[in-house]
Enzyme design. Structure first.
Site, short mmCIF file in Angstrom:
data_model
loop_
_atom_site.label_atom_id
_atom_site.label_comp_id
_atom_site.label_asym_id
_atom_site.label_seq_id
_atom_site.Cartn_x
_atom_site.Cartn_y
_atom_site.Cartn_z
N GLY A 1 0.82 -1.20 0.00
CA GLY A 1 0.00 0.00 0.00
C GLY A 1 0.86 1.26 0.00
N THR B 1 2.78 4.13 -2.78
CA THR B 1 2.21 4.86 -3.91
C THR B 1 1.78 3.87 -5.00
OG1 THR B 1 3.74 6.63 -3.40
CG2 THR B 1 2.61 6.78 -5.49
N ALA B 2 2.61 2.86 -5.25
CA ALA B 2 2.29 1.91 -6.31
C ALA B 2 0.99 1.16 -5.99
CB ALA B 2 3.44 0.93 -6.51
N LYS C 1 4.69 22.02 -11.07
CA LYS C 1 6.05 21.76 -11.58
C LYS C 1 6.06 21.97 -13.09
CE LYS C 1 9.30 17.96 -12.34
NZ LYS C 1 9.55 16.52 -12.18
N VAL D 1 2.39 -10.19 5.26
CA VAL D 1 2.41 -11.44 4.50
C VAL D 1 3.65 -12.22 4.95
CG1 VAL D 1 2.53 -12.48 2.20
CG2 VAL D 1 1.32 -10.31 2.54
N THR E 1 10.44 9.61 -12.88
CA THR E 1 9.69 8.72 -13.76
C THR E 1 9.04 7.52 -13.06
OG1 THR E 1 11.89 7.89 -14.29
CG2 THR E 1 10.80 9.21 -15.96
N ILE F 1 6.81 7.02 -10.49
CA ILE F 1 5.35 6.97 -10.29
C ILE F 1 4.66 6.86 -11.65
CG2 ILE F 1 3.35 8.21 -9.34
CD1 ILE F 1 5.26 9.48 -7.29
#
Ligand code: FAD
Length: 499
Positions: A12, A14-15, A78, A186, A345, A347
């Site tokens: 959990g 950002t990805a 930005k 996990v 690059t 995200i």
């Protein structure tokens, strides 16, 4: 063949939450059940703060109100990246978002400018004609699409974001779309003996989480794709020397700049990312040339503003998985690979990975042909970004420290050498239809790093040179004068996205 019934996301950060938001939004009620497992005890990396323009497209595609998102995540705008000391100490250049100049007659602006440069050493700088560069230089901001018929319509923008607030925002968003969140560590991953597909996760509590397709967003741990399936890793540390970063947050000082700063250091480079409520700082370095302690000391000696966090050292290995998707596991984010954050690059590669997954969405059998095509395209993305980042180093003139001598001596990947040679010979760019970085990006970095073409595109000779000269003489000052009429970045933030 039966459709997917359940997709499980592991992680959990950002990805994980970008993945959950996209799957929840686009698959809600249509197809699979989606469950995300994360552990507060393990936590997230929490440093990804600088984005690129497709991030705005992601927000729009999710139906997220940009203004609301900016308020909630304390984001700032930005317009590009200011590179300092990369070619030589004391020299800087800007990589802007959006276009540079408009066509002159029917000819590409860059080739016209190049002709003026090569034939009569015209005094203008390429970036004088890039609306985003001029706005950044003057600290001004306006949404370019609100000014489409004006001189800044060609600019583009992204955001600086607080990674923790983004994850919280997207978590709320994804949960509202029906994504189930399960808290837990996990401890075991069970695979099916018949084909090695992942069958279930076992949590520390003993609870089991089953699924048809697993998205591995477990960060550098790469719990499923590497620890369980062992797909292997292409190590690119021979062309990108940095392998660690130290990051720290500070209080804001002065105006909020509408750009990221990437300043070359003796053994790597330093970032500065201004948000509305604080500033993110970091030193990306090579452990062959500087220790963690020294790098931290250098970083702390250069930040402006009181420290808000303790310095955090993050080791990383540059490269990409041999197979980003293997069996019924698709790796996303840091679990799939990592390239240093010089062009912000990582995200982007997360939502690109999920967009691509929508295109090649499998059934329960996860047909190898789909995975193969997915892997080919995602790997090409990684390689394109690798080449673009290597370009920032390999043409440097710096030889003042062992790190820069080593960077200069790198043998670039053949794909990059071909691009540089084409540009040197002709000023032309390799045109990739599906590439992230378009011509103005490559031109900005090549020009900024002092790579000069030998000639310009002869087609430009069809136009009287006087037209080019007059256009260049007038366009730069006109753009600068217009930008002077825009609000400052802080004024715009206050008016447009009040806290
Ligand atoms: P993480 O944030 O590490 O999340 C992993 C998740 O997996 C966590 O929720 C964790 O709890 C969970 N997890 C792991 N193991 C288990 C387990 N056993 N059980 C349960 N849960 C588990 N990107 C940009 O786009 N722009 C930038 O400016 C930028 N700067 C960066 C600077 C640095 C130094 C680094 C290292 C990265 C940067 N990135 C940047 C990349 C960006 O931070 C990441 O792409 C992004 O945060 C995604 O990380 P992640 O979600 O893959 O991993």
């Amino acid at each position: 063949m039966s459709r997917l019934q359940k997709i499980v996301i592991v992680g959990g950060g950002t990805a994980g939450w970008v993945t959950a938001a996209m799957l929840g939004h686009h698959l809600q009620g249509r197809m699979a059940q989606i469950e995300l497992v994360e552990s507060d005890d393990i936590g997230t990396i929490g440093v990804g703060e600088s984005t690129i323009p497709p991030f705005i497209t992601l927000l729009r595609n999710l139906g997220i109100d940009e203004q609301h998102f900016i308020q909630a995540t304390q984001a700032s705008f930005k317009l590009g990246i200011s590179f300092r000391d990369w070619l030589r100490k004391g020299e800087s250049y800007f990589h802007p978002f959006g276009s540079i100049g408009g066509a002159i007659d029917i000819h590409e602006f860059f080739q016209c400018w190049l002709k003026a440069k090569l034939t009569e050493n015209h005094p203008s700088n390429l970036q004088d004609f890039a609306p985003a560069s001029v706005m950044a230089e003057k600290g001004r901001f306006m949404l370019p699409f609100k000014a489409q018929r004006t001189l800044i319509g060609g600019a583009n923008y992204a955001l600086h974001v607080d990674a923790r607030l983004v994850a919280q925002y997207l978590r709320r968003f994804a949960e509202a779309k029906g994504v189930k969140r399960t808290e837990g560590i996990v401890t075991e991953v069970k695979t099916r003996p018949s084909d090695g597909f992942v069958e279930k996760l076992v949590l520390k509590t003993g609870e089991e989480v089953t699924g048809d397709l697993f998205i591995d967003c477990s960060g550098f741990r790469a719990l499923l794709i590497e620890k369980t399936l062992g797909v292997g890793y292409h190590d690119w540390s021979d062309v990108l020397l940095c392998d660690r970063a130290v990051a720290v947050q500070t209080e804001n000082r002065g105006a909020t700049t509408p750009f990221t700063v990437a300043e070359a250091q003796d053994s790597g480079w330093r970032w500065r990312i201004p948000l509305q409520h604080r500033t993110g700082n970091g030193y990306v370095f090579s452990s062959k040339f500087i220790s963690d302690e020294e790098a931290t000391e250098v970083l702390l000696s250069k930040v402006d503003g009181e420290l808000l966090t303790k310095p955090m050292v993050i080791p990383f290995k540059t490269g990409v998985r041999h197979r980003i998707w293997d069996k019924n596991v698709v790796s996303v984010g840091l679990a799939s690979g990592f390239i240093e954050p010089l062009e912000s690059t990582a995200i982007h590669l997360v939502y690109r990975a999920i967009d691509m997954l929508f295109r090649y969405m499998p059934d329960q059998d996860c047909a190898p042909a789909l995975a193969a095509e997915y892997n080919r395209r995602m790997t090409a993305d990684y390689e394109e970004i690798r080449d673009f980042i290597v370009l920032h180093y390999c043409v440097t003139e710096r030889e003042d420290t062992p790190f820069w001598r080593a960077a200069k001596a790198i043998t670039p990947p053949a794909s990059l050498t071909e691009r540089i040679e084409l540009y040197r010979e002709s000023g032309l760019m390799r045109e990739g239809l599906d590439e992230l970085f378009r011509n103005p990006s490559w031109q900005s970095v090549l020009d900024g790093m002092g790579v000069t073409p030998k000639r310009y595109d002869q087609l430009v000779d069809r136009m009287p040179f006087e037209v080019i000269r007059r256009t260049l003489d007038e366009a730069g000052p006109r753009l600068a004068a217009f930008v002077d009429t825009l609000p400052t970045h802080d004024e715009f933030l206050r008016e447009h996205c009040p806290a």
